[in-house]
Structures are given as C-alpha cells and as structure tokens.
Design a protein around this motif. Structure first.
Motif, PDB file in Angstrom:
ATOM      1  N   TYR A 267      15.659   4.380  -5.928  1.00  0.00           N
ATOM      2  CA  TYR A 267      14.888   5.554  -6.337  1.00  0.00           C
ATOM      3  C   TYR A 267      13.923   5.991  -5.250  1.00  0.00           C
ATOM      4  CZ  TYR A 267      11.638   8.545  -8.865  1.00  0.00           C
ATOM      5  OH  TYR A 267      10.859   9.601  -9.263  1.00  0.00           O
ATOM      6  N   PHE A 268      13.923   7.315  -4.969  1.00  0.00           N
ATOM      7  CA  PHE A 268      12.957   7.947  -4.074  1.00  0.00           C
ATOM      8  C   PHE A 268      12.005   8.795  -4.907  1.00  0.00           C
ATOM      9  CE2 PHE A 268      16.684   8.127  -0.861  1.00  0.00           C
ATOM     10  CZ  PHE A 268      16.511   6.790  -0.551  1.00  0.00           C
ATOM     11  N   HIS A 269      10.711   8.656  -4.680  1.00  0.00           N
ATOM     12  CA  HIS A 269       9.715   9.284  -5.542  1.00  0.00           C
ATOM     13  C   HIS A 269       9.523  10.767  -5.230  1.00  0.00           C
ATOM     14  CE1 HIS A 269       6.554   9.614  -2.489  1.00  0.00           C
ATOM     15  NE2 HIS A 269       6.804   8.370  -2.126  1.00  0.00           N
ATOM     16  N   GLY A 270       8.898  11.463  -6.174  1.00  0.00           N
ATOM     17  CA  GLY A 270       8.561  12.864  -6.012  1.00  0.00           C
ATOM     18  C   GLY A 270       7.207  13.045  -5.352  1.00  0.00           C
ATOM     19  N   GLY A 271       6.713  14.293  -5.430  1.00  0.00           N
ATOM     20  CA  GLY A 271       5.478  14.638  -4.738  1.00  0.00           C
ATOM     21  C   GLY A 271       5.746  15.488  -3.526  1.00  0.00           C
ATOM     22  N   ALA A 272       6.867  16.253  -3.575  1.00  0.00           N
ATOM     23  CA  ALA A 272       7.347  16.989  -2.407  1.00  0.00           C
ATOM     24  C   ALA A 272       7.498  15.991  -1.265  1.00  0.00           C
ATOM     25  CB  ALA A 272       6.422  18.148  -2.075  1.00  0.00           C
ATOM     26  N   TYR A 273       7.089  16.350  -0.082  1.00  0.00           N
ATOM     27  CA  TYR A 273       7.064  15.414   1.046  1.00  0.00           C
ATOM     28  C   TYR A 273       5.623  15.085   1.395  1.00  0.00           C
ATOM     29  CZ  TYR A 273      11.906  16.930   1.599  1.00  0.00           C
ATOM     30  OH  TYR A 273      13.230  17.208   1.379  1.00  0.00           O
ATOM     31  N   THR A 274       4.734  15.388   0.470  1.00  0.00           N
ATOM     32  CA  THR A 274       3.305  15.365   0.764  1.00  0.00           C
ATOM     33  C   THR A 274       2.576  14.207   0.107  1.00  0.00           C
ATOM     34  OG1 THR A 274       3.316  17.769   0.985  1.00  0.00           O
ATOM     35  CG2 THR A 274       1.182  16.729   0.575  1.00  0.00           C
ATOM     36  N   SER A 275       2.988  13.830  -1.095  1.00  0.00           N
ATOM     37  CA  SER A 275       2.250  12.832  -1.862  1.00  0.00           C
ATOM     38  C   SER A 275       3.230  12.047  -2.719  1.00  0.00           C
ATOM     39  CB  SER A 275       1.194  13.515  -2.745  1.00  0.00           C
ATOM     40  OG  SER A 275       1.815  14.410  -3.643  1.00  0.00           O
ATOM     41  N   GLY A 276       2.677  11.132  -3.518  1.00  0.00           N
ATOM     42  CA  GLY A 276       3.497  10.384  -4.456  1.00  0.00           C
ATOM     43  C   GLY A 276       3.654   8.925  -4.073  1.00  0.00           C
ATOM     44  N   THR A 277       4.213   8.167  -5.010  1.00  0.00           N
ATOM     45  CA  THR A 277       4.404   6.734  -4.834  1.00  0.00           C
ATOM     46  C   THR A 277       5.356   6.229  -5.914  1.00  0.00           C
ATOM     47  OG1 THR A 277       3.320   4.571  -4.997  1.00  0.00           O
ATOM     48  CG2 THR A 277       2.309   6.376  -6.198  1.00  0.00           C
ATOM     49  N   VAL A 278       5.976   5.096  -5.672  1.00  0.00           N
ATOM     50  CA  VAL A 278       6.843   4.494  -6.688  1.00  0.00           C
ATOM     51  C   VAL A 278       6.102   3.462  -7.528  1.00  0.00           C
ATOM     52  CG1 VAL A 278       8.981   4.898  -5.443  1.00  0.00           C
ATOM     53  CG2 VAL A 278       7.698   2.803  -4.995  1.00  0.00           C
TER      54      VAL A 278
ATOM     55  N   PRO B 113       0.832  -1.210   0.000  1.00  0.00           N
ATOM     56  CA  PRO B 113       0.000   0.000   0.000  1.00  0.00           C
ATOM     57  C   PRO B 113       0.861   1.253   0.000  1.00  0.00           C
ATOM     58  CG  PRO B 113       0.000  -1.049   2.156  1.00  0.00           C
ATOM     59  CD  PRO B 113       0.685  -2.002   1.228  1.00  0.00           C
ATOM     60  N   ILE B 114       0.316   2.331  -0.532  1.00  0.00           N
ATOM     61  CA  ILE B 114       1.033   3.596  -0.597  1.00  0.00           C
ATOM     62  C   ILE B 114       0.728   4.428   0.638  1.00  0.00           C
ATOM     63  CG2 ILE B 114       0.954   3.501  -3.100  1.00  0.00           C
ATOM     64  CD1 ILE B 114      -1.077   5.769  -3.065  1.00  0.00           C
ATOM     65  N   ALA B 115       1.549   5.432   0.885  1.00  0.00           N
ATOM     66  CA  ALA B 115       1.406   6.263   2.073  1.00  0.00           C
ATOM     67  C   ALA B 115       0.127   7.085   2.023  1.00  0.00           C
ATOM     68  CB  ALA B 115       2.615   7.190   2.195  1.00  0.00           C
ATOM     69  N   PRO B 116      -0.512   7.318   3.166  1.00  0.00           N
ATOM     70  CA  PRO B 116      -1.715   8.166   3.200  1.00  0.00           C
ATOM     71  C   PRO B 116      -1.434   9.556   2.636  1.00  0.00           C
ATOM     72  CG  PRO B 116      -1.488   6.982   5.263  1.00  0.00           C
ATOM     73  CD  PRO B 116      -0.224   6.739   4.484  1.00  0.00           C
ATOM     74  N   GLN B 117      -2.364  10.048   1.833  1.00  0.00           N
ATOM     75  CA  GLN B 117      -2.219  11.339   1.176  1.00  0.00           C
ATOM     76  C   GLN B 117      -3.559  11.715   0.577  1.00  0.00           C
ATOM     77  OE1 GLN B 117       0.039  10.514  -2.819  1.00  0.00           O
ATOM     78  NE2 GLN B 117       0.644   8.914  -1.375  1.00  0.00           N
ATOM     79  N   HIS B 118      -3.677  12.969   0.160  1.00  0.00           N
ATOM     80  CA  HIS B 118      -4.915  13.403  -0.498  1.00  0.00           C
ATOM     81  C   HIS B 118      -5.036  12.695  -1.845  1.00  0.00           C
ATOM     82  CE1 HIS B 118      -6.793  16.368   2.022  1.00  0.00           C
ATOM     83  NE2 HIS B 118      -5.681  17.040   2.180  1.00  0.00           N
ATOM     84  N   GLY B 119      -6.081  11.930  -2.024  1.00  0.00           N
ATOM     85  CA  GLY B 119      -6.254  11.213  -3.276  1.00  0.00           C
ATOM     86  C   GLY B 119      -5.299  10.040  -3.366  1.00  0.00           C
ATOM     87  N   SER B 120      -5.470   9.237  -4.387  1.00  0.00           N
ATOM     88  CA  SER B 120      -4.574   8.119  -4.653  1.00  0.00           C
ATOM     89  C   SER B 120      -4.063   8.264  -6.073  1.00  0.00           C
ATOM     90  CB  SER B 120      -5.303   6.780  -4.496  1.00  0.00           C
ATOM     91  OG  SER B 120      -4.450   5.703  -4.834  1.00  0.00           O
ATOM     92  N   PRO B 121      -2.779   8.612  -6.256  1.00  0.00           N
ATOM     93  CA  PRO B 121      -2.280   8.922  -7.599  1.00  0.00           C
ATOM     94  C   PRO B 121      -2.405   7.777  -8.589  1.00  0.00           C
ATOM     95  CG  PRO B 121      -0.482   8.731  -6.016  1.00  0.00           C
ATOM     96  CD  PRO B 121      -1.748   8.731  -5.219  1.00  0.00           C
TER      97      PRO B 121
END
Length: 523
Positions: free
Chosen positions: A124-135, A86-94
């Motif tokens: 690799y570390f993903h983008g999305g600032a420190y707020t959102s994103g996923t690999v 699962p991806i980290a909690p964030q606004h929406g699911s990219p």
C-alpha cells in the motif's frame, strides 16, 4: 502474469532463500509472543505478526536512494521491529509522530512467517497527493486485511513534496534524478519486497500494489516508468489518478518559487541541499506559480526516469498487461470542501456558479453547467449540485480517462468500481474521499474511519476486501460477477448497501464534463 509460471517463481524463491533463515517463534511469556524473521523480531497482533519500521533504504537529500544491506543468514544484530519509523517531512504531523528526512521504512503484517507459505502480497502507498501523508494512520494499518484476507500486507513511507519531487536538474548534474526521487523510493521498496518478502510468508511472484488518492497517482505513474517494469503484478487505485505528469518548465517555475521563498538563488544549490529540513518545509507554503495555492511538487516528465506521461496520449503500454482495479467514491469533494465550512455558507442558486468555478479542473462556463444540472435534476438543492459538479469536474475525470484509455488499448483486465454507500456517522458527508479505505483494510472501528460498524458496513467490507484480495491472489477481483470494463458499456461495480453491476452509472455527467479537456492538477 498470474499464469502458472513455476520456473520464474522457483528462481525468485531460490534467489531470496540465500539470505534468509527459517522464521521461528521466540519463547515469550504472556499472550503476545514475539516472533522472529531473520534478524528482525515483531509482535503478534491478533492472529497475525506485525513488523513495523523496517528500513528498506537510505538517501541523501535530493539524491537517489540506496538499498539497506540485509544481513545474510539472519546473522545481523537483532532488531525489534515493533514501532513505526519516522514519517516524511511535511506541514504538520498527521498522526502527531516524529518527522525526519530519514524516512525510508516499511511495515509488514503477515499471517505466517515461513518462506514456503507464499501468500499474495499487497503493498500500500498512502495518499496526501505527493505532499503529505503517512501509512501510520490507524485506518491503513494492515492487521485486519492480512488476517481476514489471508494475505501479506506491506505499507511504505517515502520522500514527499520538495524532498521527493522538486525539479532541480537545472542546478547541476548531481540533481539529475530530482523530480522523481519519491518514485525511486517506492521502486526501491518494491525491490526489497521482491527480494525479502518470502521470509515473511509472501509470494514474490504475486505482488499487488494499491493506493488511495496520491497513492493511486503514484501507481499510475509507476506504470509509465521503465525501471518499475515487473516489480508488481496487479494494481488498484482508489480515487487516485495521474493522467499527465508535471512538465519540466512548470516544475522549474515551482522550484523558482521555493528558492524565492527561502531567499536563495540558482547559485545556492549547496545551501538548499544542506539547510535544516524544517526551513525547507517552511518554504513549501509559497504560492504555486502555475495553479495557485501552496506549492505542488509531483512527478516530472524528465525523459529518463519518466519518459512519457502515464495516460496521455494513451495508456502507457508497459502497464496494459497489469490487471488493474480503478475506483472512486460518489461524493469525493465532500471530504475536503466542508459542508459546514465557509465555501458552503450562504450557498444559493445566485452564487452557485461562482462557487463551483474555482473548484473544478475542466474549463467550462459554470453558469452553463449549473443550468444543465438544474434542467436534468430539478429537485436537487444548490448544495447537491455543488458537490456533484465539483466531484465530476475535479476528482472523477482522471479515472474515466484512465479506464477508457486502457479499454481502447484492449486491456481486458480492467475493473472499475464506485462507492455509493454514504457514511452513517455524518449525514452531510455522503460517500466522500477516503471512505473506501476502512472497507478495504477492514478497519471499520479505527479512529478516523467514517464507515460505521453496522451490518451493512461489515457486508461492504467483506465484498471490497474479497475483491481486492482476489486481485492479489489470482489477477481477477474476488467477486465472480464483477465484469471487466470495456467500451462502450463501461461496466462498473457499485458498492452501496449491496454490490451490483451498472453500465456507465453516471453517463450524463461523464458526457457533460467530457465536452472540454481535463487539466491534471499540478501539470
């Protein structure tokens, strides 16, 4: 760090060998045989083996992560590593995937599962600032890079936004590491890689980290964190810089805004720690009291995990020996300021300065800036000036500051690039933020890639992939004519239709925007 340090490498491999068995193929029918590495099974993906959703740690909310135990001699329960965690909690699911606080998972693509293969490792570390994103984005999956580059590719998910970076230390000693928990997750993942990657055919003495946007900023921050020393041997940042971290006072203002949005007070720490994560995510929509917009949470200058700013007042000394590529794209802001959107609607010379003002991070009179651009480039349209100014006054200065700081400190192992090739799929896009990703990963045809798949796209892919894998393999970019970045020449590799070296390619804009200080977003 890429010298033939055979003794160190042998010790690393010996230490890792105690907990691993030789990888072997499992018998399977059909064209997609399953492979095993220790207690994990993966699947063949083209010419490489993919392992998805490998747990590297666990963490309670607002607490440092703990490593996931690794079964000795591969005797643990068999696990099928064929799907992302699962991806980290964030606004929406990219990507439309499930979210969970339990998100400390990594993924591996490898050409060969054998502890003696010792291929370079690219994490690799993903983008999305420190707020959102996923690999899990198809553009950043590692099969093509692993196959064509003959490297082991690792991608990492970690805690984001308030879960990973909210500053809660004023609420009690139990939150002492808050503000940098996402960074601690990344360091735990890197320690996992160092200890286990030989089982997957990787070389623990050749670990390169690379990241785009927020991923690059996370790398820049790690280069100032003492606990990250020695966890990687080369680095590349793609449109991602972190000149300064958030100060604790501003970080606390943001925590206060989050608490207010959740209708909590300073005495409600336990409620904050135990409420459903979905409710906490809702609080992220509060207005940031420092920079406006939605709440920003990023690394905090806590004087323990992060005892100094990454690139202020100079480059953190511990990172100077790490070979490093720094890159940006020519038209960064065309990716997040839509040429067809309301901010560009009705743009003309009369309102251009006012439209530029809220988009930049250098405090200059935008009427004066506009006049300078018009005098320098009289044939440019208002739209072209808008994107040039917002890119050079917002998204590019951090890279210049970091590269110059390394050069001033005498770090000769620094290389800078600029992607100039415009997207052939969208004539208004130019070379925009994220457009270098499919070239480096080799995912030209993936959903979301804006590179196209024509002959020029393939040539740029081959050059950029060769450059990055070369850095992982030898500590130098894999393009022999790429000269290092020094002052005052500022040699830059420009990736257009064909790669070429250019000294200080945007000197006039660099000098214009350098007349006032750059304000790191979030600081």
């Amino acid at each position: 760090m890429f010298a033939a340090d055979q003794t160190r490498r042998a010790l690393l491999l010996q230490a890792g060998a105690a907990g691993m068995v030789a990888a072997m193929p499992l018998k399977a029918a059909g064209p997609n045989p399953v492979m095993r590495a220790g207690h994990l099974t993966g699947v063949r993906e083209g010419t490489v083996i993919a392992f998805r959703g490998i747990r590297y740690g666990r963490a309670e909310r607002f607490a440092p992560p703990s490593p996931e135990p690794w079964p000795e001699n591969g005797r643990g329960p068999r696990q099928v590593a064929d799907r992302f965690g699962p991806i980290a909690p964030q606004h929406g699911s990219p990507t439309g995937e499930a979210m969970s606080e339990d998100c400390l998972f990594l993924n591996i693509w490898t050409p060969e599962i054998h502890p003696k293969a010792r291929r370079p490792v690219m994490v690799y570390f993903h983008g999305g600032a420190y707020t959102s994103g996923t690999v899990t984005d198809p553009v950043t999956q590692g099969a093509q890079l692993a196959a064509q580059g003959d490297v082991v590719v690792v991608t990492v998910n970690h805690r984001l936004n308030a879960f990973g970076y909210a500053w809660l230390k004023p609420l009690g000693a139990r939150f002492a590491d808050s503000g940098n928990l996402g960074q601690l997750d990344l360091m735990l993942a890197l320690r996992w890689v160092r200890e286990r990657i030989a089982l997957f055919g990787g070389d623990p003495a050749r670990i390169m980290v690379f990241g785009q946007s927020g991923g690059g900023a996370k790398i820049a921050t790690l280069m100032a964190m003492p606990a990250a020393r020695g966890l990687f041997h080369a680095a590349a940042t793609m449109s991602g810089q972190q000149v300064v971290a958030s100060g604790p006072n501003n970080a606390w203002k943001r925590t206060g805004a989050l608490l207010a949005a959740l209708k909590l007070g300073a005495g409600d720490a336990e409620v904050l720690r135990t409420m459903p994560w979905q409710r906490l995510v809702e609080g992220l929509g509060a207005t940031d009291p420092v920079i406006g917009g939605s709440l920003y949470f990023g690394p905090v200058l806590d004087m323990t995990n992060l005892p100094r700013h990454p690139f202020w007042p100079d480059a953190a000394p511990q990172g100077l020996a790490v070979p490093m590529i720094l890159g940006n794209v020519h038209d960064e802001t065309r990716a997040f300021i839509d040429p067809r959107g309301p901010k560009l609607a009705g743009l003309n010379w009369d309102n251009l300065a006012a439209r530029i003002a809220p988009e930049i991070k250098v405090d200059l009179d935008t009427a004066w800036v506009t006049a300078q651009y018009r005098a320098r480039y009289p044939d440019w349209s208002p739209e072209r000036v808008f994107y040039a100014a917002t890119t050079a006054g917002r998204s590019w200065p951090g890279q210049v500051i970091e590269a110059d700081a390394r050069a001033r400190a005498g770090a000769l192992s620094t290389w800078v690039y600029q992607l100039d090739r415009p997207s052939p799929l969208d004539p208004l896009r130019g070379a925009a933020h994220t457009d270098d990703l499919p070239y480096v990963f080799g995912t030209l045809g993936a959903p979301g890639a804006m590179s196209g798949t024509d002959a020029t796209a393939r040539a740029v892919r081959d050059a950029m992939m060769q450059a990055f894998t070369g850095l992982a393999r030898t500590g130098r970019p894999g393009l022999s004519d790429w000269t290092s970045y020094t002052l005052p020449s500022r040699a830059t590799m420009v990736f257009g239709d064909a790669p070429r070296m250019v000294d200080d390619p945007r000197r006039w804009e660099r000098e214009l925007w350098g007349t006032a200080p750059y304000a790191q977003p979030g600081s």
